[in-house]
Design a protein around this motif. Sequence first.
Motif, PDB file in Angstrom:
ATOM      1  N   ALA A 261       0.830  -1.201   0.000  1.00  0.00           N
ATOM      2  CA  ALA A 261       0.000   0.000   0.000  1.00  0.00           C
ATOM      3  C   ALA A 261       0.867   1.255   0.000  1.00  0.00           C
ATOM      4  O   ALA A 261       0.592   2.232  -0.703  1.00  0.00           O
ATOM      5  N   THR A 262       1.954   1.229   0.798  1.00  0.00           N
ATOM      6  CA  THR A 262       2.844   2.391   0.882  1.00  0.00           C
ATOM      7  C   THR A 262       3.544   2.631  -0.454  1.00  0.00           C
ATOM      8  O   THR A 262       3.722   3.780  -0.888  1.00  0.00           O
ATOM      9  N   ASN A 263       3.931   1.555  -1.125  1.00  0.00           N
ATOM     10  CA  ASN A 263       4.586   1.683  -2.424  1.00  0.00           C
ATOM     11  C   ASN A 263       3.646   2.338  -3.438  1.00  0.00           C
ATOM     12  O   ASN A 263       4.043   3.260  -4.178  1.00  0.00           O
ATOM     13  N   PHE A 264       2.399   1.893  -3.471  1.00  0.00           N
ATOM     14  CA  PHE A 264       1.419   2.506  -4.379  1.00  0.00           C
ATOM     15  C   PHE A 264       1.177   3.977  -4.004  1.00  0.00           C
ATOM     16  O   PHE A 264       1.047   4.849  -4.871  1.00  0.00           O
TER      17      PHE A 264
ATOM     18  N   GLY B   8       1.710   7.252  -6.268  1.00  0.00           N
ATOM     19  CA  GLY B   8       0.611   8.206  -6.430  1.00  0.00           C
ATOM     20  C   GLY B   8       1.046   9.616  -6.097  1.00  0.00           C
ATOM     21  O   GLY B   8       0.694  10.579  -6.799  1.00  0.00           O
ATOM     22  N   ASN B   9       1.847   9.761  -5.026  1.00  0.00           N
ATOM     23  CA  ASN B   9       2.331  11.089  -4.622  1.00  0.00           C
ATOM     24  C   ASN B   9       3.202  11.710  -5.715  1.00  0.00           C
ATOM     25  O   ASN B   9       3.123  12.906  -5.984  1.00  0.00           O
ATOM     26  N   ASP B  10       4.032  10.869  -6.343  1.00  0.00           N
ATOM     27  CA  ASP B  10       4.901  11.386  -7.414  1.00  0.00           C
ATOM     28  C   ASP B  10       4.062  11.915  -8.585  1.00  0.00           C
ATOM     29  O   ASP B  10       4.353  12.987  -9.132  1.00  0.00           O
ATOM     30  N   TYR B  11       3.041  11.161  -8.960  1.00  0.00           N
ATOM     31  CA  TYR B  11       2.184  11.602 -10.065  1.00  0.00           C
ATOM     32  C   TYR B  11       1.388  12.840  -9.670  1.00  0.00           C
ATOM     33  O   TYR B  11       1.160  13.735 -10.487  1.00  0.00           O
ATOM     34  N   PHE B  12       0.965  12.910  -8.416  1.00  0.00           N
ATOM     35  CA  PHE B  12       0.197  14.078  -7.958  1.00  0.00           C
ATOM     36  C   PHE B  12       1.060  15.340  -8.045  1.00  0.00           C
ATOM     37  O   PHE B  12       0.581  16.389  -8.486  1.00  0.00           O
ATOM     38  N   LYS B  13       2.328  15.214  -7.624  1.00  0.00           N
ATOM     39  CA  LYS B  13       3.227  16.370  -7.670  1.00  0.00           C
ATOM     40  C   LYS B  13       3.427  16.850  -9.106  1.00  0.00           C
ATOM     41  O   LYS B  13       3.662  18.036  -9.358  1.00  0.00           O
TER      42      LYS B  13
ATOM     43  N   LEU C 277      -4.605   9.050  -8.986  1.00  0.00           N
ATOM     44  CA  LEU C 277      -5.814   8.443  -8.437  1.00  0.00           C
ATOM     45  C   LEU C 277      -5.777   6.924  -8.573  1.00  0.00           C
ATOM     46  O   LEU C 277      -6.156   6.183  -7.650  1.00  0.00           O
ATOM     47  N   GLY C 278      -5.299   6.457  -9.709  1.00  0.00           N
ATOM     48  CA  GLY C 278      -5.213   5.011  -9.927  1.00  0.00           C
ATOM     49  C   GLY C 278      -4.311   4.343  -8.905  1.00  0.00           C
ATOM     50  O   GLY C 278      -4.639   3.254  -8.395  1.00  0.00           O
ATOM     51  N   PHE C 279      -3.191   4.957  -8.576  1.00  0.00           N
ATOM     52  CA  PHE C 279      -2.274   4.360  -7.589  1.00  0.00           C
ATOM     53  C   PHE C 279      -2.880   4.405  -6.175  1.00  0.00           C
ATOM     54  O   PHE C 279      -2.710   3.457  -5.396  1.00  0.00           O
TER      55      PHE C 279
ATOM     56  N   HIS D  67      -6.994   8.109   1.947  1.00  0.00           N
ATOM     57  CA  HIS D  67      -8.310   8.720   1.669  1.00  0.00           C
ATOM     58  C   HIS D  67      -8.184  10.223   1.418  1.00  0.00           C
ATOM     59  O   HIS D  67      -8.838  10.777   0.519  1.00  0.00           O
ATOM     60  N   LEU D  68      -7.318  10.875   2.186  1.00  0.00           N
ATOM     61  CA  LEU D  68      -7.131  12.316   1.983  1.00  0.00           C
ATOM     62  C   LEU D  68      -6.454  12.597   0.640  1.00  0.00           C
ATOM     63  O   LEU D  68      -6.816  13.548  -0.060  1.00  0.00           O
ATOM     64  N   ASN D  69      -5.471  11.760   0.285  1.00  0.00           N
ATOM     65  CA  ASN D  69      -4.795  11.962  -0.998  1.00  0.00           C
ATOM     66  C   ASN D  69      -5.732  11.692  -2.168  1.00  0.00           C
ATOM     67  O   ASN D  69      -5.713  12.404  -3.178  1.00  0.00           O
TER      68      ASN D  69
END
Length: 309
Positions: free
Chosen positions: A9-12, A16-21, A29-31, A50-52
Amino acid sequence: MVLLTKEIATNFKDQGNDYFKSKRYREALGFYNQALDAKPTEKALLESLHLNRAACNLELQNYGSVLRDCSKVLATNPSSLKAFYRSALALIALERSTEAIDCCNRALGIERENPGILSALKKAKDLKDRQDRKEQVRLHKIATEEAEKRRLGSALKERNLFIVPNTVNDIPGEQKPRLSKDDPPILHLPVIFLYPQYTQSDIISSFEEHTKFTDHLEVMFPPNGARPGWDIKEEYDVSNLALYASTKKKRLLKIGKKTTLAELCRNAAAKPGEPVDYLELAGAHLAIIVLPKGDVEQKWIEDFKRERG
């Protein structure tokens, strides 16, 4: 197993954080979805996911999804300012200003000077002010229209006119009865001239009540002007025309060409002691029958009386 689930979960989440940035919100969203699908159990990780995901959906304008994720966070952490903030922005976007204001106030009860929440509260209050003004305009318009309907209804009744119900819904505004702003007000009525001999008609969209019928007839049938194509016998000369109107009680009123519309309306009233009678407006129009004098006129009158019984 729990540690492996958390690691997946942390890896995904990190991806996701990298794509969001990079503002690639749909990929992010997919990650986050994959991270949640891994079913992590750690409260802090679940809250963060959930917040992300709510942040992504906020950018993607999926406001219902934002509210659902933030609601899940607040169910386990009622002091989450991020959940309140993102909920408030989603509610503002959905134009649910009262709920947005309540959301901000609840957040300010936790941190009174939070700049993000204060900014969202201002947006929510500005939205509510605009909505309130818009609602006031709407209510004023409704009240004005209702008052005008009552004023017009009274004017029509005074003039022995009655609109047949359910016949005006699709009629353009310019072809409906209206009252001027004069004192006393002047009625403008849509009038349809029917020529049953040829199944033809003309519409006067605004026949002012003090105007004589001959004023319109001379425009439609000018003495030295072109005749309608359907007047094959050239009978429709103003001096050779007879006009009629029928009341609700099927009284046939012969109209003098120099009669005004107001005079016709007065003539439509029943005599003292007789049942109420009036002229009907079907489709908001008053129908006037126009015939050439002589045999055509007499035949039409006979047919009318036969149908009346």
